[in-house]
Design an enzyme around this catalytic site. Structure first.
Site, PDB file in Angstrom:
ATOM      1  N   CYS A  75      50.095  42.117  71.741  1.00 31.56           N
ATOM      2  CA  CYS A  75      50.633  40.758  72.286  1.00 31.56           C
ATOM      3  C   CYS A  75      50.975  40.549  73.816  1.00 31.56           C
ATOM      4  CB  CYS A  75      52.041  40.600  71.501  1.00 31.56           C
ATOM      5  SG  CYS A  75      52.880  38.984  71.990  1.00 31.56           S
ATOM      6  N   ASN A  77      51.670  37.995  75.971  1.00 32.33           N
ATOM      7  CA  ASN A  77      53.048  37.415  76.381  1.00 32.33           C
ATOM      8  C   ASN A  77      54.130  38.489  76.442  1.00 32.33           C
ATOM      9  OD1 ASN A  77      51.860  34.978  77.382  1.00 32.33           O
ATOM     10  ND2 ASN A  77      51.841  34.031  75.379  1.00 32.33           N
ATOM     11  N   HIS A 172      39.869  37.573  67.774  1.00 29.22           N
ATOM     12  CA  HIS A 172      40.082  36.326  67.905  1.00 29.22           C
ATOM     13  C   HIS A 172      38.768  35.358  67.838  1.00 29.22           C
ATOM     14  CE1 HIS A 172      43.878  36.318  70.460  1.00 29.22           C
ATOM     15  NE2 HIS A 172      43.624  37.638  70.641  1.00 29.22           N
ATOM     16  N   GLU A 221      48.282  31.700  65.670  1.00 24.40           N
ATOM     17  CA  GLU A 221      48.248  33.119  65.705  1.00 24.40           C
ATOM     18  C   GLU A 221      48.315  33.516  64.284  1.00 24.40           C
ATOM     19  OE1 GLU A 221      50.208  35.459  68.585  1.00 24.40           O
ATOM     20  OE2 GLU A 221      50.968  33.503  69.553  1.00 24.40           O
ATOM     21  N   CYS A 230      49.812  32.078  73.569  1.00 29.76           N
ATOM     22  CA  CYS A 230      49.453  33.357  73.194  1.00 29.76           C
ATOM     23  C   CYS A 230      48.717  33.904  74.193  1.00 29.76           C
ATOM     24  CB  CYS A 230      48.443  33.074  72.073  1.00 29.76           C
ATOM     25  SG  CYS A 230      47.722  34.584  71.359  1.00 29.76           S
ATOM     26  N   GLY A 231      49.205  35.013  74.741  1.00 33.62           N
ATOM     27  CA  GLY A 231      48.534  36.080  76.081  1.00 33.62           C
ATOM     28  C   GLY A 231      47.270  36.487  75.725  1.00 33.62           C
ATOM     29  N   THR A 232      47.106  37.157  74.579  1.00 32.91           N
ATOM     30  CA  THR A 232      45.480  37.520  74.154  1.00 32.91           C
ATOM     31  C   THR A 232      44.814  36.631  73.859  1.00 32.91           C
ATOM     32  OG1 THR A 232      46.445  37.929  71.912  1.00 32.91           O
ATOM     33  CG2 THR A 232      46.571  39.659  73.395  1.00 32.91           C
ATOM     34  N   GLY A 233      45.304  35.551  73.261  1.00 30.26           N
ATOM     35  CA  GLY A 233      44.597  34.143  73.096  1.00 30.26           C
ATOM     36  C   GLY A 233      43.995  33.498  74.251  1.00 30.26           C
TER      37      GLY A 233
END
Length: 291
Positions: A75, A77, A172, A221, A230-233
Site C-alpha cells: 500500500c 499511500n 493492477h 481497490e 491509491c499509491g500503488t495504483g
C-alpha cells in the site's frame, strides 16, 4: 481488548495505524474489519501495523490489511503514513528507513517540505508474477508495450475492456479512459477485480491522460472498493502510461484526494512516489472478541 490507534491519511486514502513494536495484538480478520468499519469502528480503507525489524538491514516490518480483513502485499499511500508515524512516535531518528512488506523491501524517506517519498521498487511485468493468466489471449500492441482485451461477462453483449497489466508488489489492471468523472468505475471495478484471469484478484485503475506529465486517476481497490487515492495504483498507471508511449518520466497524478508525483526512469528501475502523509487523530478503542 482496548487498543491504542492513530488515524492517518495520505491524499484522502485513510488508515488506522497500530504500533506492535512491543508485542503483537493478535487481531483476527473480523477485528480488522471492525476497526475499518465507518459506523461501528474507527473507519479506514486499510489497517497498517508497525512491527519490529524481521532481520538485519531492515528497520521495521510493515503489515497491511484491507477493510475486508484480508492481508495484502503493498500500500503506497500507507507507506508514506508509515514513515510519518514511526518518525512522529520516535520509533526512529532516521529520515529514511528500510521496511519489509509482504512483497519485498521499500524505502520511505521524509522530505524537508513534509511530504514523503517512497522507493516502491521496480514494477513487475511477467504475467505469472502479477499474477495474470493470458492463456488464449492476443496482446494488443500499443507504443512500446501492449494491452489485453478482457470480456467482463460471458454473454454476447458483455463489455470488453482493454487493460495494461502489471504489479507494483500487488496486481493492477489499468485502462485509459476519456474522462474519469464519467468512467464506469462502480460497475466495472468489481468485475475487473474478480475477473478469473486474476487468481489473487486485482486493483482496477481508470486513467485519463491530461497531457504527457499529468493524469487523472480513479482506482477500485481490491478488497476496499473505490478509494480517494491509491499509491500503488498511481505508480502502476504512470508506469503503464510510460510504457504505452503516453507519458513522460515524471508525472503528477490527480486523485480525488490530492496530487501524487510519480517518477520512473525505465525497466529495471524503481518507481518513486512522493505525496502527503497526515496524522488526523489518535485514540483508544475497545475491540470486541470476534472470531
Amino acid at each position: 481488548m482496548r487498543i491504542r490507534f492513530t488515524k492517518m491519511q495520505g491524499a484522502g486514502n485513510d488508515f488506522v495505524v497500530l504500533d506492535e513494536t512491543r508485542g503483537t495484538l493478535g487481531l483476527s480478520a473480523a477485528q480488522y474489519r471492525f476497526l475499518a468499519d465507518r459506523h461501528f469502528g474507527v473507519g479506514a480503507d486499510q489497517i497498517l501495523t508497525v512491527r519490529p525489524s524481521p532481520g538485519e538491514g531492515i528497520d521495521f516490518q510493515y503489515v497491511i490489511h484491507n477493510s475486508d480483513g484480508g492481508e495484502v502485499e503493498q500500500c503506497g499511500n500507507g507507506a508514506r503514513c508509515f514513515m510519518r508515524f514511526v518518525s512522529e512516535h520516535h520509533l526512529t531518528e532516521k529520515k529514511q528507513v528500510r521496511v519489509q512488506t509482504l512483497s519485498g523491501v521499500i524505502e520511505p524517506r521524509m522530505g524537508a517540505d513534509g511530504r514523503v517519498t517512497v522507493d516502491m521498487g521496480a514494477p513487475i511485468f511477467e504475467p505469472a508474477r502479477v499474477p495474470f493468466d493470458p492463456a488464449g489471449l492476443d496482446p494488443q500492441v500499443e507504443g512500446g508495450w501492449h494491452k489485453w482485451h478482457l470480456a467482463l461477462g460471458t454473454h454476447a453483449g458483455s463489455a470488453i475492456v482493454s487493460v495494461a497489466v502489471l504489479s507494483m508488489g500487488n496486481p493492477h489492471a489499468v485502462q485509459v479512459v476519456d474522462d474519469v468523472d464519467t468512467a464506469p468505475v462502480a460497475e466495472q471495478g468489481p468485475q475487473i477485480e474478480h475477473h478469473p484471469r486474476f487468481p489473487q484478484r486485482v486493483n482496477a485503475g481508470f486513467m485519463q491522460v491530461v497531457d504527457r506529465s499529468s493524469i487523472r486517476l480513479r482506482v477500485f481497490e481490491r478488497g476496499a472498493g473505490e478509494t480517494l487515492a491509491c499509491g500503488t495504483g498511481a505508480c502502476a498507471a504512470v508506469v503503464a502510461g510510460i510504457r504505452l508511449g503516453l507519458l513522460e518520466r515524471r508525472v503528477d497524478v490527480q486523485t480525488h484526494g490530492g496530487v501524487l508525483t510519480i517518477e520512473w526512469l525505465g525497466e529495471g528501475q524503481p518507481v518513486l512516489m512522493t505525496g502527503p502523509a497526515v496524522t488526523v487523530f489518535e485514540g483508544d478503542i475497545e475491540v470486541p472478541e470476534l472470531p
